[in-house]
Write a protein that holds these residues in place. Sequence first.
Motif, PDB file in Angstrom:
ATOM      1  N   LEU A  32     -12.782  11.920 112.673  1.00  0.00           N
ATOM      2  CA  LEU A  32     -12.156  13.184 112.292  1.00  0.00           C
ATOM      3  C   LEU A  32     -10.767  13.334 112.901  1.00  0.00           C
ATOM      4  CD1 LEU A  32     -15.142  15.689 112.483  1.00  0.00           C
ATOM      5  CD2 LEU A  32     -13.837  15.037 110.451  1.00  0.00           C
ATOM      6  N   HIS A  33     -10.598  12.876 114.137  1.00  0.00           N
ATOM      7  CA  HIS A  33      -9.277  12.962 114.751  1.00  0.00           C
ATOM      8  C   HIS A  33      -8.291  12.045 114.044  1.00  0.00           C
ATOM      9  CE1 HIS A  33      -6.071  12.578 117.777  1.00  0.00           C
ATOM     10  NE2 HIS A  33      -6.338  13.851 117.940  1.00  0.00           N
ATOM     11  N   GLY A  34      -8.718  10.845 113.698  1.00  0.00           N
ATOM     12  CA  GLY A  34      -7.837   9.919 112.983  1.00  0.00           C
ATOM     13  C   GLY A  34      -7.426  10.444 111.617  1.00  0.00           C
ATOM     14  N   VAL A  35      -8.396  10.947 110.862  1.00  0.00           N
ATOM     15  CA  VAL A  35      -8.093  11.495 109.535  1.00  0.00           C
ATOM     16  C   VAL A  35      -7.219  12.742 109.669  1.00  0.00           C
ATOM     17  CG1 VAL A  35      -9.123  12.609 107.511  1.00  0.00           C
ATOM     18  CG2 VAL A  35     -10.123  10.513 108.412  1.00  0.00           C
ATOM     19  N   GLY A  36      -7.582  13.629 110.596  1.00  0.00           N
ATOM     20  CA  GLY A  36      -6.802  14.850 110.800  1.00  0.00           C
ATOM     21  C   GLY A  36      -5.373  14.561 111.226  1.00  0.00           C
ATOM     22  N   SER A 106      -2.293  20.353 128.227  1.00  0.00           N
ATOM     23  CA  SER A 106      -3.578  20.222 127.512  1.00  0.00           C
ATOM     24  C   SER A 106      -4.367  19.024 128.032  1.00  0.00           C
ATOM     25  CB  SER A 106      -3.361  20.113 126.005  1.00  0.00           C
ATOM     26  OG  SER A 106      -2.892  18.839 125.649  1.00  0.00           O
ATOM     27  N   LEU A 107      -3.679  17.986 128.483  1.00  0.00           N
ATOM     28  CA  LEU A 107      -4.374  16.837 129.054  1.00  0.00           C
ATOM     29  C   LEU A 107      -5.074  17.200 130.360  1.00  0.00           C
ATOM     30  CD1 LEU A 107      -1.740  14.025 128.404  1.00  0.00           C
ATOM     31  CD2 LEU A 107      -3.883  14.436 127.174  1.00  0.00           C
ATOM     32  N   ASN A 108      -4.612  18.268 130.991  1.00  0.00           N
ATOM     33  CA  ASN A 108      -5.254  18.758 132.216  1.00  0.00           C
ATOM     34  C   ASN A 108      -6.283  19.833 131.924  1.00  0.00           C
ATOM     35  OD1 ASN A 108      -3.772  17.061 133.918  1.00  0.00           O
ATOM     36  ND2 ASN A 108      -2.046  18.480 133.906  1.00  0.00           N
ATOM     37  N   GLY A 109      -6.644  19.994 130.650  1.00  0.00           N
ATOM     38  CA  GLY A 109      -7.718  20.902 130.289  1.00  0.00           C
ATOM     39  C   GLY A 109      -7.304  22.263 129.771  1.00  0.00           C
ATOM     40  N   GLN A 110      -6.001  22.539 129.684  1.00  0.00           N
ATOM     41  CA  GLN A 110      -5.569  23.839 129.176  1.00  0.00           C
ATOM     42  C   GLN A 110      -5.699  23.851 127.653  1.00  0.00           C
ATOM     43  OE1 GLN A 110      -1.843  25.029 130.815  1.00  0.00           O
ATOM     44  NE2 GLN A 110      -1.895  27.046 129.873  1.00  0.00           N
ATOM     45  N   TRP A 111      -6.182  24.974 127.114  1.00  0.00           N
ATOM     46  CA  TRP A 111      -6.434  25.130 125.675  1.00  0.00           C
ATOM     47  C   TRP A 111      -5.123  25.349 124.930  1.00  0.00           C
ATOM     48  CZ3 TRP A 111      -9.243  24.350 121.663  1.00  0.00           C
ATOM     49  CH2 TRP A 111      -9.212  25.176 120.557  1.00  0.00           C
ATOM     50  N   MET A 112      -4.902  24.599 123.845  1.00  0.00           N
ATOM     51  CA  MET A 112      -3.727  24.785 122.994  1.00  0.00           C
ATOM     52  C   MET A 112      -4.122  25.699 121.838  1.00  0.00           C
ATOM     53  SD  MET A 112      -2.140  20.936 122.805  1.00  0.00           S
ATOM     54  CE  MET A 112      -0.482  21.371 122.302  1.00  0.00           C
ATOM     55  N   MET A 146      -3.453  19.284 119.741  1.00  0.00           N
ATOM     56  CA  MET A 146      -4.216  20.518 119.546  1.00  0.00           C
ATOM     57  C   MET A 146      -5.472  20.238 118.721  1.00  0.00           C
ATOM     58  SD  MET A 146      -4.865  22.949 116.936  1.00  0.00           S
ATOM     59  CE  MET A 146      -3.613  22.444 115.792  1.00  0.00           C
ATOM     60  N   TRP A 147      -5.332  19.441 117.671  1.00  0.00           N
ATOM     61  CA  TRP A 147      -6.463  19.071 116.827  1.00  0.00           C
ATOM     62  C   TRP A 147      -7.507  18.317 117.649  1.00  0.00           C
ATOM     63  CZ3 TRP A 147      -9.405  20.037 113.030  1.00  0.00           C
ATOM     64  CH2 TRP A 147     -10.158  19.065 112.376  1.00  0.00           C
ATOM     65  N   GLY A 148      -7.043  17.404 118.488  1.00  0.00           N
ATOM     66  CA  GLY A 148      -7.967  16.673 119.363  1.00  0.00           C
ATOM     67  C   GLY A 148      -8.698  17.604 120.317  1.00  0.00           C
ATOM     68  N   GLY A 149      -7.980  18.590 120.847  1.00  0.00           N
ATOM     69  CA  GLY A 149      -8.616  19.574 121.727  1.00  0.00           C
ATOM     70  C   GLY A 149      -9.670  20.414 121.015  1.00  0.00           C
ATOM     71  N   LEU A 151     -11.413  19.428 118.416  1.00  0.00           N
ATOM     72  CA  LEU A 151     -12.559  18.543 118.190  1.00  0.00           C
ATOM     73  C   LEU A 151     -13.349  18.334 119.477  1.00  0.00           C
ATOM     74  CD1 LEU A 151     -11.047  15.856 115.799  1.00  0.00           C
ATOM     75  CD2 LEU A 151     -12.724  17.615 115.239  1.00  0.00           C
ATOM     76  N   ALA A 152     -12.649  18.223 120.594  1.00  0.00           N
ATOM     77  CA  ALA A 152     -13.337  18.043 121.871  1.00  0.00           C
ATOM     78  C   ALA A 152     -14.219  19.247 122.173  1.00  0.00           C
ATOM     79  CB  ALA A 152     -12.324  17.825 122.998  1.00  0.00           C
TER      80      ALA A 152
END
Length: 156
Positions: A32-36, A106-112, A146-149, A151-152
Amino acid sequence: MTEPGSLPERPQVPMSMDLLLRYLRMTAATLLHGVGTGLIGIFIALLIRQVQVWGFGEAQGGFLEIAVLARPWRRICAVVSGGIFGALSWYWLRGCDPAIVAVEASLNGQWMPPLVTVLNGMIQDIVVALGGSFGREAAPREIAAMWGGCLARLFT
């Protein structure tokens, strides 16, 4: 018994259902991340192209050809309107809550926040398409992060 110099056979361990579900979730999230991310890239490319056509009035060729073939007054109007649009849009967006979050944060966990992130990316690309020179790679990277976040959060 194993031959000298060969590795011993590993016993077959049945995969637990929990581990299988984790692998399936990771696989689904990766796909989903790749397609998105691919769709985000297509959207950004189409947005930039359309704004360039509106701003410079040419539809043939790359950005350099479009800008060179445009009349001088049109080039000036495109760059000035891009600067005004960017300034007003970012002034408004900086006052929005939730605020813009950098990819590093965002890599440190902050929401985008999705809406603010997409709007920020679109503003960046519109300004770049109208002649602003601060690069086109940041916006797709931010939106894909943001999309990856999202999905996570969905898959955890």
